[in-house]
Motif scaffolding. Structure first.
Motif, PDB file in Angstrom:
ATOM      1  N   GLU A 204       0.833  -1.197   0.000  1.00 44.52           N
ATOM      2  CA  GLU A 204       0.000   0.000   0.000  1.00 44.52           C
ATOM      3  C   GLU A 204       0.871   1.252   0.000  1.00 44.52           C
ATOM      4  N   ARG A 205       0.292   2.350  -0.477  1.00 41.80           N
ATOM      5  CA  ARG A 205       0.938   3.659  -0.477  1.00 41.80           C
ATOM      6  C   ARG A 205      -0.076   4.696  -0.010  1.00 41.80           C
ATOM      7  N   LEU A 206       0.436   5.822   0.422  1.00 44.99           N
ATOM      8  CA  LEU A 206      -0.455   6.893   0.862  1.00 44.99           C
ATOM      9  C   LEU A 206      -1.012   7.625  -0.354  1.00 44.99           C
ATOM     10  N   ASP A 207      -2.310   7.937  -0.308  1.00 43.45           N
ATOM     11  CA  ASP A 207      -2.928   8.690  -1.386  1.00 43.45           C
ATOM     12  C   ASP A 207      -2.741  10.191  -1.146  1.00 43.45           C
ATOM     13  N   GLU A 208      -3.415  11.019  -1.938  1.00 43.20           N
ATOM     14  CA  GLU A 208      -3.233  12.473  -1.823  1.00 43.20           C
ATOM     15  C   GLU A 208      -3.736  13.018  -0.490  1.00 43.20           C
ATOM     16  N   ASN A 209      -4.556  12.230   0.215  1.00 41.87           N
ATOM     17  CA  ASN A 209      -5.054  12.635   1.534  1.00 41.87           C
ATOM     18  C   ASN A 209      -4.269  11.985   2.672  1.00 41.87           C
ATOM     19  N   ASN A 210      -3.128  11.367   2.306  1.00 42.41           N
ATOM     20  CA  ASN A 210      -2.277  10.666   3.267  1.00 42.41           C
ATOM     21  C   ASN A 210      -2.981   9.503   3.939  1.00 42.41           C
ATOM     22  N   GLU A 211      -3.897   8.899   3.201  1.00 43.60           N
ATOM     23  CA  GLU A 211      -4.584   7.698   3.660  1.00 43.60           C
ATOM     24  C   GLU A 211      -4.012   6.486   2.937  1.00 43.60           C
ATOM     25  N   PRO A 212      -3.808   5.359   3.620  1.00 41.90           N
ATOM     26  CA  PRO A 212      -3.277   4.160   2.968  1.00 41.90           C
ATOM     27  C   PRO A 212      -4.219   3.668   1.862  1.00 41.90           C
ATOM     28  N   LYS A 213      -3.642   3.310   0.721  1.00 41.41           N
ATOM     29  CA  LYS A 213      -4.426   2.797  -0.399  1.00 41.41           C
ATOM     30  C   LYS A 213      -3.704   1.590  -0.984  1.00 41.41           C
ATOM     31  N   GLU A 214      -4.461   0.558  -1.289  1.00 48.81           N
ATOM     32  CA  GLU A 214      -3.876  -0.694  -1.765  1.00 48.81           C
ATOM     33  C   GLU A 214      -3.158  -0.513  -3.095  1.00 48.81           C
ATOM     34  N   VAL A 215      -2.015  -1.183  -3.224  1.00 49.25           N
ATOM     35  CA  VAL A 215      -1.274  -1.258  -4.485  1.00 49.25           C
ATOM     36  C   VAL A 215      -1.668  -2.547  -5.192  1.00 49.25           C
ATOM     37  N   THR A 216      -2.129  -2.438  -6.422  1.00 52.66           N
ATOM     38  CA  THR A 216      -2.565  -3.623  -7.172  1.00 52.66           C
ATOM     39  C   THR A 216      -1.613  -3.994  -8.305  1.00 52.66           C
ATOM     40  N   SER A 217      -0.641  -3.136  -8.586  1.00 49.40           N
ATOM     41  CA  SER A 217       0.310  -3.426  -9.661  1.00 49.40           C
ATOM     42  C   SER A 217       1.497  -4.226  -9.112  1.00 49.40           C
ATOM     43  N   ASP A 218       2.263  -4.816 -10.024  1.00 45.69           N
ATOM     44  CA  ASP A 218       3.392  -5.658  -9.647  1.00 45.69           C
ATOM     45  C   ASP A 218       4.678  -4.848  -9.504  1.00 45.69           C
ATOM     46  N   ASP A 219       5.543  -5.278  -8.584  1.00 49.10           N
ATOM     47  CA  ASP A 219       6.867  -4.679  -8.460  1.00 49.10           C
ATOM     48  C   ASP A 219       7.965  -5.736  -8.319  1.00 49.10           C
ATOM     49  N   CYS A 220       7.590  -6.991  -8.479  1.00 40.68           N
ATOM     50  CA  CYS A 220       8.538  -8.104  -8.432  1.00 40.68           C
ATOM     51  C   CYS A 220       8.034  -9.191  -9.375  1.00 40.68           C
ATOM     52  N   VAL A 221       8.803  -9.467 -10.431  1.00 42.93           N
ATOM     53  CA  VAL A 221       8.318 -10.340 -11.501  1.00 42.93           C
ATOM     54  C   VAL A 221       9.369 -11.368 -11.877  1.00 42.93           C
ATOM     55  N   SER A 222       8.940 -12.612 -12.063  1.00 40.69           N
ATOM     56  CA  SER A 222       9.802 -13.674 -12.590  1.00 40.69           C
ATOM     57  C   SER A 222       9.076 -14.355 -13.742  1.00 40.69           C
ATOM     58  N   LEU A 223       9.735 -14.420 -14.891  1.00 39.79           N
ATOM     59  CA  LEU A 223       9.176 -15.102 -16.056  1.00 39.79           C
ATOM     60  C   LEU A 223      10.119 -16.204 -16.507  1.00 39.79           C
ATOM     61  N   ILE A 224       9.584 -17.363 -16.789  1.00 37.85           N
ATOM     62  CA  ILE A 224      10.335 -18.425 -17.456  1.00 37.85           C
ATOM     63  C   ILE A 224       9.856 -18.465 -18.901  1.00 37.85           C
ATOM     64  N   LEU A 225      10.772 -18.236 -19.824  1.00 39.25           N
ATOM     65  CA  LEU A 225      10.450 -18.149 -21.241  1.00 39.25           C
ATOM     66  C   LEU A 225      11.180 -19.233 -22.025  1.00 39.25           C
ATOM     67  N   VAL A 226      10.686 -19.508 -23.215  1.00 40.88           N
ATOM     68  CA  VAL A 226      11.384 -20.374 -24.165  1.00 40.88           C
ATOM     69  C   VAL A 226      11.599 -19.562 -25.430  1.00 40.88           C
ATOM     70  N   LEU A 227      12.858 -19.496 -25.882  1.00 47.23           N
ATOM     71  CA  LEU A 227      13.219 -18.732 -27.068  1.00 47.23           C
ATOM     72  C   LEU A 227      13.472 -19.679 -28.234  1.00 47.23           C
ATOM     73  N   ASN A 228      12.962 -19.320 -29.390  1.00 45.59           N
ATOM     74  CA  ASN A 228      13.145 -20.136 -30.595  1.00 45.59           C
ATOM     75  C   ASN A 228      12.727 -21.587 -30.394  1.00 45.59           C
ATOM     76  N   GLY A 229      11.756 -21.785 -29.508  1.00 43.77           N
ATOM     77  CA  GLY A 229      11.197 -23.110 -29.306  1.00 43.77           C
ATOM     78  C   GLY A 229      12.027 -24.053 -28.469  1.00 43.77           C
ATOM     79  N   GLU A 230      13.249 -23.630 -28.011  1.00 42.57           N
ATOM     80  CA  GLU A 230      14.097 -24.578 -27.287  1.00 42.57           C
ATOM     81  C   GLU A 230      15.038 -23.959 -26.266  1.00 42.57           C
ATOM     82  N   ILE A 231      15.294 -22.667 -26.334  1.00 40.71           N
ATOM     83  CA  ILE A 231      16.305 -22.048 -25.470  1.00 40.71           C
ATOM     84  C   ILE A 231      15.643 -21.538 -24.189  1.00 40.71           C
ATOM     85  N   PRO A 232      16.060 -22.019 -23.021  1.00 40.41           N
ATOM     86  CA  PRO A 232      15.474 -21.508 -21.777  1.00 40.41           C
ATOM     87  C   PRO A 232      15.954 -20.087 -21.483  1.00 40.41           C
TER      88      PRO A 232
END
Length: 345
Positions: A204-232
């Protein structure tokens, strides 16, 4: 010759784009700011002919050739489609859209106006370091692993804003992850998502009235991808309150490796011999000395040149893509991967 550009958005648009556009030979002739109360002071401070809180007024101006859209992502679609219909060239910030449906709609609209440039502000494509990696990547042998780690310095005292809201396109996946996924495409890979993990460490972060407001966006992300069909590939994005922002991309081949770290690319043989290493030159005066500022200058320089070509070899969009730019169709691919990552969470 110079290109007349309008900046729709006053954060990144003023701190980085304004000085870099001018250094690249463009003239900033219009600026949109969200608050009408700020219009007089901004006009006086930056000496821009048209400063307004009404972006539609900017699109009606005959003086504007190119529109740079650097608003929060939830406004991109409406402004981009209106700009195309008003006959303007477009440089659109990332993340491209809120979802792939919006991205497709913008890409399809851009195809109706082939004589207008419609590209994304993936400025890292224009850095010499990433051009070097692209030129040498398939000479390092069979690639068997790619690892990307980005640290983003987060201000814990920052007020709640659109960045904190998933519904407005906020979060580190869209802000930094979109760049990294796009770089993989630029380097010549196809990209598929295997697994994702998105978290909000700051709850959560403080809003313009200094009241706590929930954060719904991400700030820590991990992705496992495959490139060209085979490369991790592992893509990790981390927010830290006390650690400086940094980026590291490591590509291991059977014969050689390529590493990008904080503005420097290193090319090694697998026996440890340094084949090549160089860093980006310093950014021009007027903005922070980092790869984002320099990339902004370089993409603006290319745009200015292309829009002033006397005998272009193709449409403005085609010429820019041939020079390395990402157009709206590329944006659809990146957006689709981000949508899949969010859907898993």
């Amino acid at each position: 010759m110079t290109t007349n550009v309008a900046i729709i958005g006053s954060g990144w648009g003023i701190s980085v784009q304004l000085p870099m556009f001018e250094s690249a030979g463009m003239e900033v002739v219009a600026l949109w700011v969200r608050s009408p109360d700020k219009v007089p002071s901004m006009k006086e401070k930056y000496d821009i002919p048209l400063v307004t809180a009404n972006w539609e007024e900017i699109l009606q101006s005959d003086q504007v050739q190119l529109v740079s859209i650097v608003t929060p992502p939830h406004l991109h679609k409406e402004i981009a489609i209106a700009a195309l219909r008003a006959g303007k060239h477009i440089l659109c910030d990332k993340p491209f859209a809120l979802n792939v449906e919006e991205a497709l709609e913008m890409a399809e609209e851009s195809e109706k106006f082939p004589q207008q440039m419609a590209i994304l502000d993936h400025e890292l494509r224009f850095l010499d370091t990433f051009k070097y990696m692209r030129q040498n990547i398939f000479g390092i042998g069979r690639i068997y692993h790619v690892d990307i780690l980005c640290h983003y310095k987060v201000d814990l005292t920052k007020k709640h804003s659109w960045w904190s809201e998933k519904q407005y396109g906020g979060g580190i996946l869209g802000a930094i992850g979109s760049h990294m996924i796009d770089l993989l495409l630029f380097l010549g890979f196809t990209v598929e998502l295997v697994k994702s993990d998105l978290n909000s460490l700051v709850k959560e972060r403080l809003d313009e009235n200094n009241e706590p407001k929930e954060v719904t966006s991400d700030d820590c992300v991990s992705l496992i991808l495959v490139l060209n069909g085979e490369i991790p590939c592992h893509l990790n994005l981390r927010s830290h309150p006390f650690k400086s922002s940094s980026q590291k991309i490591f590509i291991q081949g059977t014969n050689e490796s390529l590493t990008f770290e904080s503005g420097t690319v290193s090319h090694h043989s697998n026996c440890g011999r340094l084949i090549n290493s160089f860093s980006e030159p310093s950014a021009l005066p007027g903005a922070s000395d980092n790869m984002w500022s320099r990339g902004t200058y370089l993409i603006a320089k290319e745009i200015n040149e292309v829009l002033n070509l006397q005998t272009p070899d193709g449409t403005p969009d085609e010429v820019m893509v041939n020079r390395g730019a990402a157009n709206f169709s590329h944006g659809v691919v990146v957006q689709n991967i981000m949508d899949q990552a969010r859907a898993q969470n």
